[in-house]
Design a protein around this motif. Structure first.
Motif, PDB file in Angstrom:
ATOM      1  N   ALA A  71      -3.282 -15.885   7.299  1.00  0.00           N
ATOM      2  CA  ALA A  71      -2.007 -16.009   8.002  1.00  0.00           C
ATOM      3  C   ALA A  71      -2.084 -17.082   9.092  1.00  0.00           C
ATOM      4  N   ARG A 107       4.420 -14.075   6.165  1.00  0.00           N
ATOM      5  CA  ARG A 107       5.040 -12.771   5.879  1.00  0.00           C
ATOM      6  C   ARG A 107       4.418 -12.129   4.640  1.00  0.00           C
ATOM      7  N   PHE A 139       1.081 -10.508   5.343  1.00  0.00           N
ATOM      8  CA  PHE A 139       1.217  -9.169   5.937  1.00  0.00           C
ATOM      9  C   PHE A 139       1.540  -8.132   4.873  1.00  0.00           C
ATOM     10  N   SER A 164      -1.506  -7.461   2.634  1.00  0.00           N
ATOM     11  CA  SER A 164      -2.570  -6.820   3.412  1.00  0.00           C
ATOM     12  C   SER A 164      -2.233  -5.366   3.695  1.00  0.00           C
ATOM     13  N   ALA A 165      -0.978  -5.087   4.055  1.00  0.00           N
ATOM     14  CA  ALA A 165      -0.563  -3.707   4.345  1.00  0.00           C
ATOM     15  C   ALA A 165      -0.684  -2.829   3.108  1.00  0.00           C
ATOM     16  N   THR A 178      -3.646  -3.609  10.070  1.00  0.00           N
ATOM     17  CA  THR A 178      -2.963  -4.760   9.479  1.00  0.00           C
ATOM     18  C   THR A 178      -2.103  -5.479  10.512  1.00  0.00           C
ATOM     19  N   CYS A 179      -1.344  -4.717  11.293  1.00  0.00           N
ATOM     20  CA  CYS A 179      -0.499  -5.326  12.329  1.00  0.00           C
ATOM     21  C   CYS A 179      -1.354  -6.059  13.360  1.00  0.00           C
ATOM     22  N   MET A 223      -2.348  -9.407  12.110  1.00  0.00           N
ATOM     23  CA  MET A 223      -1.252 -10.377  12.125  1.00  0.00           C
ATOM     24  C   MET A 223      -0.973 -10.882  13.541  1.00  0.00           C
ATOM     25  N   LEU A 283       5.548  -6.046  15.581  1.00  0.00           N
ATOM     26  CA  LEU A 283       5.291  -7.120  14.616  1.00  0.00           C
ATOM     27  C   LEU A 283       6.593  -7.690  14.068  1.00  0.00           C
TER      28      LEU A 283
END
Length: 463
Positions: free
Chosen positions: A299, A312, A315, A318-319, A373-374, A377, A435
């Motif tokens: 990212a 985006r 994210f 990854s989430a 994850t957040c 980012m 986020l």
């Protein structure tokens, strides 16, 4: 240098996370070996290891300052094709890591006993923790050099050399642990001190290999002592990104310390059980965290290159991957908690408390995956303050009810685990909200619209 602004994002995530995951799975084995041999020394030794090991959260807080900021700034420079800027960041990070490592070593030896006395009333536990820390402090101090080098490589999209070296280091630790703790082959058992000594020797080995790699291999960044002079603007940039991320881990150190302090009345068995359950939980988290750790580099490069839609998408993928792995871990803890813990202690009370802890706390694993994850980012965007605020929300909403519960006549240790699950769920909601707000501020959709318009124009011309 690996260009992460092109190609499949899921493929990049997997290709970067897989080496990390292998290294982390081997690290899981290291945790297991350490717990196995120290657990055989009794509940006081296990509690001492847990309390002393909690100090690593403080080290993580300090190393995270350099880890996050170095990787973020270098990934942005790589995305913008600015090698000189990346090299300046790396050398300033190396200079800071050397200074801070020396300071940590000095403070560690002078402050270890005061720290242990603060969170334990049991003299045997304090004695065991002190024996471990005295041999483990060099390992803590050398973490800073390792983090600066590995985060620089990660920012350039390279993870394999670090993974190989860390794997070799962990394998050495695994081999040394039974020799130094139990005296296998040597006939001289150091006990819990051997666990700390094994860790320090393995980290020294890793640092030597990393330095050798940098001396002998062509890289996008390299050591240049002329760039070690204090550069105030660059240090400010590193701290602006890194301090909130470090603060996030510092709050975790406070959170863990608060739990050890709150469960003191339940005795050394409870502290040993919480330490055992926490270490097993952290080991189980490692594969999912590998995905979350891979995301910032991908990212970050795309953010530096202004490929906002790919940020985006990073994210989203990854989430999905992280939370899916956490769901699998949840099921393992619900069904196999006792099987995972039985071999680490002969004390049935310790095992029972640990099993109850894992079977209750596992309900926060999926929300924790979203938090990881957040946080990744936020690092990629170069603004880690929201992650700090999210962690602070969890700490406040946990400690206040926990303190109130501890004053009640019917206070039970399980109540702390229920509060912990609720606060992690709240934290995940706060992180996701922050986020979304960061995406709106930092990722303008004009870039995407322009790309779509260009594509439409091309199609019209072809037609």
């Amino acid at each position: 240098m690996k260009d992460l602004t092109q190609g499949s994002i899921p493929k990049h995530l997997i290709s970067m996370a897989l080496p990390m995951m292998i290294g982390m799975l081997i690290q899981t084995l290291y945790f297991i070996v350490d717990l196995y041999f120290v657990g055989k020394l009794g509940s006081a030794a296990l509690a001492g290891l847990s309390l002393a090991g909690n100090a690593m959260f403080l080290i993580f807080a300090l190393t995270q300052i350099l880890n996050v900021s170095t990787a973020a700034l270098i990934s942005h420079a790589v995305g913008a094709k600015d090698q000189q800027d990346a090299n300046l960041t790396f050398n300033q990070s190396m200079m800071l890591s050397t200074v801070v490592g020396v300071i940590v070593c000095i403070i560690g030896y002078f402050g270890a006993q005061d720290y242990l006395n603060l969170i334990s009333q049991d003299p045997d536990t304090v004695m065991m923790g002190l024996a471990y820390l005295h041999w483990f402090i060099p390992c803590m101090a050398l973490q800073f050099i390792m983090v600066s080098i590995s985060s620089a490589l990660r920012g350039t999209g390279i993870v394999k050399p670090t993974m190989v070296i860390q794997t070799l280091s962990i394998l050495l630790n695994i081999m040394l642990s039974p020799i130094l703790i139990a005296g296998w082959g040597s006939g001289y058992a150091m006990g819990i001190a051997g666990a700390g000594f094994a860790s320090s020797l393995s980290v020294i080995f890793a640092v030597v290999l990393l330095c050798y790699y940098f001396i002998t291999t062509d890289k996008y960044v390299s050591v240049d002592f002329s760039l070690w002079r204090i550069n105030v603007p660059r240090i400010k940039k590193l701290l602006a990104i890194g301090l909130p991320a470090g603060g996030e881990f510092f709050l975790m150190f406070v959170y863990m310390g608060a739990i050890y302090w709150l469960i003191q009345p339940f005795g050394a068995d409870a502290q040993a059980a919480f330490g055992l359950g926490s270490r097993v939980m952290q080991a189980l988290f490692l594969p999912a965290m590998a995905i979350a750790f891979a995301a910032p580099a991908i990212a970050g490069q795309n953010f530096g290159a202004q490929n906002y839609q790919r940020v985006r998408d990073t994210f989203r993928w990854s989430a999905i991957m992280t939370c899916s792995l956490m769901a699998i871990i949840l099921l393992i803890c619900l069904t196999q908690a006792e099987l995972m813990l039985t071999n680490f202690s002969d004390d049935q009370e310790v095992i029972l408390i640990s099993v109850a802890f894992l079977q209750m706390i596992c309900w926060n694993f999926v929300p924790a995956g979203l938090v990881f994850t957040c946080s990744g980012m936020f690092q990629a965007l170069g603004n880690t303050m929201p992650a700090l605020l999210s962690t602070a929300t969890r700490l406040i909403t946990f400690i206040l009810p926990a303190l109130w519960l501890s004053k009640q006549s019917d206070f039970q240790i399980e109540q702390l685990w229920y509060v912990s699950v609720a606060t992690v769920c709240l934290q995940s909601s706060v992180s996701f909200y922050f986020l979304k707000r960061e995406f709106k501020k930092r990722l303008p959709r004009d870039n995407l619209s322009n790309e779509c318009s260009d594509e439409l124009d091309k199609n019209k011309l072809i037609t």
